[in-house]
Design an enzyme around this catalytic site. Structure first.
Site, PDB file in Angstrom:
ATOM      1  N   ASP A   1      26.972  47.326  36.926  1.00  0.00           N
ATOM      2  CA  ASP A   1      26.737  46.165  37.580  1.00  0.00           C
ATOM      3  C   ASP A   1      25.093  46.333  37.877  1.00  0.00           C
ATOM      4  O   ASP A   1      24.193  45.561  38.357  1.00  0.00           O
ATOM      5  CB  ASP A   1      27.273  46.116  39.218  1.00  0.00           C
ATOM      6  CG  ASP A   1      28.522  45.426  38.996  1.00  0.00           C
ATOM      7  OD1 ASP A   1      28.861  44.546  37.745  1.00  0.00           O
ATOM      8  OD2 ASP A   1      29.326  45.285  39.918  1.00  0.00           O
TER       9      ASP A   1
ATOM     10  N   ASP B   1      38.061  41.657  34.864  1.00  0.00           N
ATOM     11  CA  ASP B   1      37.208  42.405  36.162  1.00  0.00           C
ATOM     12  C   ASP B   1      38.243  43.058  36.891  1.00  0.00           C
ATOM     13  O   ASP B   1      39.684  42.833  36.958  1.00  0.00           O
ATOM     14  CB  ASP B   1      36.478  41.561  36.832  1.00  0.00           C
ATOM     15  CG  ASP B   1      35.170  42.475  37.375  1.00  0.00           C
ATOM     16  OD1 ASP B   1      35.299  43.519  37.449  1.00  0.00           O
ATOM     17  OD2 ASP B   1      34.220  41.646  37.859  1.00  0.00           O
TER      18      ASP B   1
HETATM   19  C1  GLA Z   1      31.922  42.536  39.663  1.00  0.00           C
HETATM   20  C2  GLA Z   1      31.189  42.411  38.262  1.00  0.00           C
HETATM   21  C3  GLA Z   1      30.234  41.274  38.343  1.00  0.00           C
HETATM   22  C4  GLA Z   1      30.738  40.155  38.651  1.00  0.00           C
HETATM   23  C5  GLA Z   1      31.490  39.889  40.239  1.00  0.00           C
HETATM   24  C6  GLA Z   1      32.016  38.912  40.434  1.00  0.00           C
HETATM   25  O1  GLA Z   1      30.916  43.060  40.647  1.00  0.00           O
HETATM   26  O2  GLA Z   1      31.032  43.678  37.863  1.00  0.00           O
HETATM   27  O3  GLA Z   1      29.588  41.421  37.097  1.00  0.00           O
HETATM   28  O4  GLA Z   1      31.694  39.526  37.660  1.00  0.00           O
HETATM   29  O5  GLA Z   1      32.273  41.203  40.134  1.00  0.00           O
HETATM   30  O6  GLA Z   1      32.761  38.813  41.610  1.00  0.00           O
END
Ligand code: GLA
Length: 753
Positions: A558, A488
């Protein structure tokens, strides 16, 4: 042969199966763009350069400026008279900007070289088309054009690789300082073409967090139409892509000139309509904050751009890019394999979990047929919320007693795979890492760096930073059998100052950051060759073909609401294959928009991507829970069709239709999957006709409806789904779609009889 040189006319002709790209060399030695478009057989196109219309410098040197402003260039340079957007700009030791390139020589080779340290397309295993006589034709070939600036002593190699089957040409430039001055490169773009305007409109993909890659279309006016990113990553706001389309272009008709950059950092895409109504389309690293020292003997390699032309609308462009990325960019051994159906605990627990909670989620999921448990953010350091601990990649033993191994053993004991989340590029000010190395974050002298999600960005241009972070990730991955990593990156770059670079090197930082990222991911997939790597950046903020060189899938957004996802996935699949789109079923009401959609529709929409679940199965209503095994079976049934087939966009909610519909057709046309979503119910209207595409016109197909729950009455009686149809009828007369209620959906499986 894909590349031909006509030495008499000094024309290079690059042919794909359906397109021709033509380059000419003028008497002075300027390398000019002659033509890109439908395939032509001859090399007589120099008249398009209109050399007689403008004063040629050899004949009328006093008017050279007019000439430089009008000539269609292949790789335009700044500072000596062409005022349009430049691809190359160099400053000499006096900090004076001026570059002029002349043709020197060329080479044509089979295959394609890989770019060092950068993602780049590779020739595929089954390149070429075998003719009836057994000869293999249409192999990938590469043209190198060697250009020089005799004043600066700079040599520029323009690389063109031709992928005939996919109708794609990749371009990049290698810039070498063979002179004796210390030069500075302030602009080094990847590809540029000049064309006459034909009322072009620009198609781009714009967005923001949770609303990524929405299709935009706007007319070109005189001046510049520009998109790009200066955020240090591809960005949620603009994908590294621009297409110019002729007026009235649809999915199936009209001409399309497209460029996409195979790169994951700052980028610019510009369409400039000049005073003479010519249009320059250009892409590459964004020149803002870019200044690369190019001392004697040093080289700079630009990222690669992938160009395609379609005479059959946007749909053909899409399919060319899908085939190209699947065949020539994605290297992962997972590319052609069904991906394990995963469950991710993020929306189920956020930071509040321990070993037992993760195990319980996995156990319930396994009972329903889910194949992999992914433990998201919160398993390391003192990470109980998003304020701290990024960089402390050590297991939090309060949550996970005994480290990772006991948990992974329990999960594997269920027969499931195990995956884990990292955010390796980041540092929390409140972390042991930061306490030990406060200067490792990007920051500007005397200035507190701007926080985003309470975190800062590590300076990945520094080797010692990459070494330490990579070794922490490595140790975790060695501590237990881990099948999957979600990498990420939850904020963009700001305060871009690097402590290891001298003042005159600060303009290199953004690109060095991306090179550092690529180096780390290359190491990861080399050390763990079977690992399934999924990239992610606050959802889909770094969704690009560059990252696909390392990871076969990227978390799309997201926003997991099925209806929002229709738009996001339509935009994403405009240029990226469906097999790369991370898509999951999540709980309702949806966390991002509060919408309640049927469980079937959430699954049908996620089937267009990699498929998985982002929820706690135990918390689902029983009737939804019971559907999971069949949804997973469906994923396995159709995965190959979705991942490897041809994609056709049939209807678009994004284009204000009340329904959305797309198709995946197998390459041999023996099978197809139609996905239909009714976004807004419309009672008492005729049921819609979807004109299907891509079928075998001469074949009869059996049609099976999936998810066939109740249809809405249309006022005149019940809707009777079609059970068979001929290819030509389905494509020209259409197929009836049922009247459904809000957010309901259907899948139709067509099999050639
Ligand atoms: C980002 C990702 C989510 C999750 C969060 C965790 O927003 O896109 O899917 O993994 O971080 O902090």
């Amino acid at each position: 042969m894909a590349i031909l040189y006509d030495s008499g006319k000094r024309i290079f002709k690059l042919d794909t199966c359906h397109t021709t790209y033509m380059i000419g060399v003028t008497e002075e030695g300027y390398v000019a763009h002659i033509y890109y478009g439908r395939k032509v057989a001859h090399t007589g196109g120099t008249y398009l350069l209109r050399l007689h219309e403008y004063p040629q410098p050899l004949r009328l040197p006093r008017e050279k400026g007019t000439f430089l402003n009008a000539l269609p260039f292949e790789y335009p340079t700044a500072g000596v008279g062409d005022y349009r957007e430049a691809a190359l700009d160099l400053a000499n030791e006096q900090n004076q900007h001026g570059t002029e390139l002349f043709y020197d020589s060329y080479s044509i080779e089979k295959g394609k070289p890989q770019l060092t340290g950068l993602p780049s397309a590779f020739p595929g295993k089954d390149d070429g088309v075998r003719r009836e006589d057994g000869m293999l034709t249409d192999m990938v070939e590469t043209l190198s054009l060697f250009l020089v600036d005799p004043v600066l002593g700079v040599k520029v190699t323009l690389l063109y690789s031709v992928f005939p089957k996919e109708d794609v040409i990749t371009r990049s430039a290698l810039i070498r300082n063979d002179g004796s001055q210390k030069l500075v490169l302030t602009r080094a773009l990847s590809a540029s073409i000049d064309m006459d305007d034909r009322g072009f409109e620009a198609v781009t993909l714009a967005g923001n967090w949770a609303r990524e890659r929405r299709i935009q279309q706007r007319p070109l006016n005189f001046g510049k139409t520009q998109i790009g990113s200066t955020r240090g990553e591809t960005s949620h706001q603009a994908a590294p892509f621009m297409a110019l389309v002729t007026p009235g272009t649809t999915q199936n008709s009209g001409e399309v000139y497209a460029m996409q950059l195979i790169y994951s950092g700052n980028h610019t895409e510009v369409a400039e309509k000049s005073q003479f109504s010519s249009v320059r389309l250009i892409t590459g690293i964004h020149p803002e904050n870019f200044a690369w020292r190019l001392g004697p003997g040093e080289c700079f390699q630009t990222p690669e751009a992938a160009l395609t032309y379609s005479a059959e609308g946007l749909g053909r462009m899409t399919r060319s890019y899908h085939d190209f990325i699947r065949g020539h960019i994605i290297r992962s051994p997972w590319k052609d394999k069904p991906r394990p159906v995963l469950i991710n605990n993020w929306e189920a627990t956020y930071f509040d979990f321990d070993q037992d909670k993760i195990y319980e989620i996995a156990k319930d999921a396994h009972a329903a047929g889910v194949e992999m448990m992914v433990m998201d953010d919160g398993w390391f350091g003192a990470r109980n919320d998003d304020n701290c601990a990024l960089g402390d990649w050590f297991v939090n033993e309060t949550k996970l007693k005994g480290g990772l191994a006991p948990l992974v053993e329990r999960i594997r004991g269920l027969g499931m795979k195990f995956g884990i989340w990292f955010e390796p590029e980041m540092i929390s000010p409140d972390s042991d890492l930061c306490r030990a190395h406060p200067d490792w974050m990007l920051h500007i002298k005397d200035r507190n760096p701007t926080l985003a999600r309470n975190q800062c960005v590590l300076d990945l241009s520094r080797k010692e930073v990459r070494e330490e972070i990579y070794s922490r990730v490595y140790r975790i991955l060695k501590s237990a059998p881990i099948d999957y990593v979600k990498w990420d990156m939850n904020r963009t770059l700001s305060d871009v100052g690097g402590m290891s670079l001298p003042p005159e090197g600060q303009g290199e930082l953004m690109h060095r950051y991306v090179l550092g990222l690529y180096e780390m991911q290359e190491r990861l997939i080399t050390d763990f060759p079977d690992l399934l790597l999924e990239n992610c950046s606050g959802g889909g903020g770094r969704f690009d073909a560059g990252m696909m060189y390392y990871s076969p899938q990227i978390w799309c957004s997201d926003d997991t609401d099925a209806i929002e996802r229709l738009r996001i996935q339509e935009g994403t699949s405009l240029i990226y294959p469906m097999s790369t789109m991370g898509a999951h079923v999540s709980k309702c009401p949806n966390e991002q928009v509060g919408r309640v959609t049927p469980f079937d529709t959430r699954a049908n929409v996620a089937l267009a991507g990699t498929f998985g679940y982002e929820l706690n199965i135990a918390a689902l209503p029983a009737e939804d829970r019971e559907k999971i095994p069949e949804q997973i079976a469906r994923y396995h049934r159709y995965h190959g069709l979705v991942a490897d087939g041809d994609y056709y966009r049939i209807h678009s909610w994004d284009e204000k239709e009340p329904w959305d519909c797309w198709m995946n057709v197998s390459k041999d046309k023996s099978e197809a999957l139609v996905t239909y979503v009714q976004v807004l119910g419309r009672p008492s209207t005729n049921s819609r006709l979807a004109f299907l595409r891509g079928l075998d016109p001469d074949a009869a197909y059996t049609i099976t409806e999936e998810c066939g729950a109740a249809h809405v009455e249309n006022g005149y009686g019940s809707f009777v789904p079609q059970t068979e149809g001929c290819g030509d009828e389905l494509m020209h007369m259409g197929m009836l779609m049922p009247p459904l209620g809000d957010f309901q959906s259907r899948l139709y499986h067509l099999v050639r009889q």
